[in-house]
Design a protein around this motif. Sequence first.
Motif, short mmCIF file in Angstrom:
data_model
loop_
_atom_site.label_atom_id
_atom_site.label_comp_id
_atom_site.label_asym_id
_atom_site.label_seq_id
_atom_site.Cartn_x
_atom_site.Cartn_y
_atom_site.Cartn_z
N THR A 13 44.93 5.70 83.44
CA THR A 13 46.24 5.05 83.29
C THR A 13 46.26 4.05 82.15
OG1 THR A 13 45.65 3.26 84.82
CG2 THR A 13 46.63 5.26 85.78
N MET A 14 45.09 3.66 81.64
CA MET A 14 44.92 2.72 80.53
C MET A 14 45.24 1.27 80.91
SD MET A 14 43.93 5.18 78.70
CE MET A 14 43.46 4.35 77.20
N ASP A 15 45.60 1.01 82.16
CA ASP A 15 45.86 -0.37 82.59
C ASP A 15 44.97 -0.78 83.76
OD1 ASP A 15 46.97 1.14 84.60
OD2 ASP A 15 48.88 0.04 84.67
N ARG A 16 43.93 0.02 84.02
CA ARG A 16 42.99 -0.28 85.10
C ARG A 16 41.57 -0.27 84.54
NH1 ARG A 16 45.43 2.20 90.37
NH2 ARG A 16 47.58 2.64 89.72
N PRO A 17 40.68 -1.00 85.16
CA PRO A 17 39.29 -1.04 84.66
C PRO A 17 38.55 0.27 84.80
CG PRO A 17 39.47 -2.27 86.72
CD PRO A 17 40.87 -1.94 86.30
N LYS A 18 38.96 1.11 85.77
CA LYS A 18 38.28 2.38 85.99
C LYS A 18 39.28 3.50 86.18
CE LYS A 18 34.15 0.45 88.25
NZ LYS A 18 33.30 0.48 89.47
N PRO A 19 38.88 4.75 85.86
CA PRO A 19 39.77 5.89 86.10
C PRO A 19 40.00 6.10 87.60
CG PRO A 19 37.93 6.48 84.65
CD PRO A 19 37.61 5.14 85.24
N LEU A 20 41.11 6.74 87.92
CA LEU A 20 41.37 7.16 89.30
C LEU A 20 40.78 8.54 89.51
CD1 LEU A 20 45.11 6.10 89.67
CD2 LEU A 20 43.19 5.15 90.96
N ARG A 21 40.07 8.72 90.63
CA ARG A 21 39.48 10.02 90.94
C ARG A 21 40.32 10.75 91.99
NH1 ARG A 21 36.22 10.46 86.60
NH2 ARG A 21 34.81 8.66 86.42
N ASP A 22 40.44 12.08 91.82
CA ASP A 22 41.22 12.91 92.73
C ASP A 22 42.58 12.25 92.98
OD1 ASP A 22 41.78 15.10 94.26
OD2 ASP A 22 40.78 14.34 96.06
N ALA A 23 43.39 12.22 91.95
CA ALA A 23 44.59 11.39 91.96
C ALA A 23 45.84 12.17 91.60
CB ALA A 23 44.39 10.22 91.00
N PHE A 24 46.99 11.47 91.61
CA PHE A 24 48.26 12.11 91.31
C PHE A 24 49.14 11.20 90.46
CE2 PHE A 24 49.52 9.43 94.83
CZ PHE A 24 50.85 9.08 94.55
N VAL A 25 50.10 11.85 89.77
CA VAL A 25 51.16 11.13 89.05
C VAL A 25 52.47 11.79 89.46
CG1 VAL A 25 52.19 10.57 86.82
CG2 VAL A 25 49.71 10.58 87.07
N LEU A 26 53.43 10.99 89.89
CA LEU A 26 54.75 11.49 90.27
C LEU A 26 55.74 11.10 89.17
CD1 LEU A 26 56.68 12.81 92.33
CD2 LEU A 26 56.95 10.54 93.39
N VAL A 27 56.44 12.12 88.62
CA VAL A 27 57.33 11.91 87.48
C VAL A 27 58.74 12.37 87.84
CG1 VAL A 27 57.77 12.52 85.07
CG2 VAL A 27 55.42 12.29 85.88
N GLU A 28 59.73 11.62 87.38
CA GLU A 28 61.14 12.04 87.50
C GLU A 28 61.79 11.86 86.13
OE1 GLU A 28 64.36 11.53 90.87
OE2 GLU A 28 64.24 9.69 89.67
N GLY A 29 62.15 12.97 85.50
CA GLY A 29 62.71 12.89 84.15
C GLY A 29 61.68 12.32 83.19
N SER A 30 62.00 11.19 82.55
CA SER A 30 61.08 10.55 81.61
C SER A 30 60.38 9.35 82.24
CB SER A 30 61.85 10.10 80.36
OG SER A 30 62.85 9.15 80.71
N ARG A 31 60.52 9.17 83.54
CA ARG A 31 59.94 8.00 84.21
C ARG A 31 58.79 8.39 85.14
NH1 ARG A 31 63.68 5.02 87.73
NH2 ARG A 31 62.02 3.46 87.66
N ILE A 32 57.73 7.59 85.12
CA ILE A 32 56.63 7.73 86.07
C ILE A 32 56.98 6.87 87.28
CG2 ILE A 32 54.20 7.28 86.51
CD1 ILE A 32 53.69 7.84 83.54
N LEU A 33 57.07 7.50 88.44
CA LEU A 33 57.45 6.78 89.66
C LEU A 33 56.25 6.24 90.43
CD1 LEU A 33 60.26 9.11 91.09
CD2 LEU A 33 60.49 7.15 89.54
N GLN A 34 55.19 7.03 90.47
CA GLN A 34 54.01 6.62 91.26
C GLN A 34 52.74 7.16 90.63
OE1 GLN A 34 54.43 8.09 95.30
NE2 GLN A 34 55.07 6.10 96.04
N VAL A 35 51.67 6.40 90.79
CA VAL A 35 50.32 6.85 90.43
C VAL A 35 49.41 6.40 91.56
CG1 VAL A 35 48.42 6.71 88.78
CG2 VAL A 35 50.78 6.56 87.95
N GLY A 36 48.55 7.29 92.01
CA GLY A 36 47.65 6.90 93.09
C GLY A 36 46.66 8.01 93.39
N GLN A 37 45.94 7.86 94.48
CA GLN A 37 44.96 8.86 94.88
C GLN A 37 45.64 9.94 95.72
OE1 GLN A 37 41.74 6.17 96.40
NE2 GLN A 37 40.56 7.24 94.81
N ARG A 38 45.13 11.15 95.61
CA ARG A 38 45.74 12.30 96.27
C ARG A 38 45.97 12.04 97.76
NH1 ARG A 38 45.30 18.25 95.38
NH2 ARG A 38 43.99 17.76 93.57
N LYS A 39 45.00 11.43 98.42
CA LYS A 39 45.10 11.20 99.86
C LYS A 39 46.27 10.29 100.23
CE LYS A 39 41.66 7.43 99.84
NZ LYS A 39 42.62 6.34 100.13
#
Length: 218
Positions: A13-39
């Motif tokens: 995500t470039m704004d965290r000290p470490k990468p997210l593992r087994d994760a997701f990004v939720l997008v609507e149009g040109s906006r990112i709504l959520q980022v987190g782990q798959r679980k």
Amino acid sequence: MSRLVLFAQTILTMDRPKPLRDAFVLVEGSRILQVGQRKDYRPLGTKPTRVLDLGDTILLPGLINAHCHLDFTAFKGKVRFKGSFREWLREMAVSSRGVTPADFQRSVKAGLKESLAYGTTTLCDISTSGESFKWLPKSGLRSFVFLELLDVAQPSPSTVFKNFEARLKSILAEPRDSETFKWGIAPHTPFTVSKELLLLAGRFAASRAHCHTTIHVA
């Protein structure tokens, strides 16, 4: 507007000290709504959501090319640098004299295709031909396009700028500023633009709220 959820083994995500593992990004149009782990993923509301699992990949924000010349994509490898920038510049000028608008158009399109293939989503193009002003607004890329300006071996800076301004006005007849497309002017360098021409360019840019500028400083 439908939504898209992307799953990947690694997300930067470039704004965290470490990468997210087994994760997701939720997008609507040109906006990112959520980022987190798959679980932790839960559908938001009842809007249709397309699911795309990218598997064992790294998902990261698009790359930014802060300076390119799409006009000269087709010149790659054809004009060799031999140790002198001025000599290389002279050879580029000579080589480009026989290039037609159709050649520049093909070169711009090839550069756009290559940019997208390598993950570039934002670019700043320094345009000699003006062709990228036509194609970048349609490309899907976030872009800044600058029409190049110089007056090496030209006797009248005011005449050069008058012609430049008329050309820019003609080029801008179709494309307009948008959320993803911005335009500007590009005085080439301090040693290929006279003081008089640089002052004219500065006054022009200062008098237009949406005119961006860029210059080679070395």
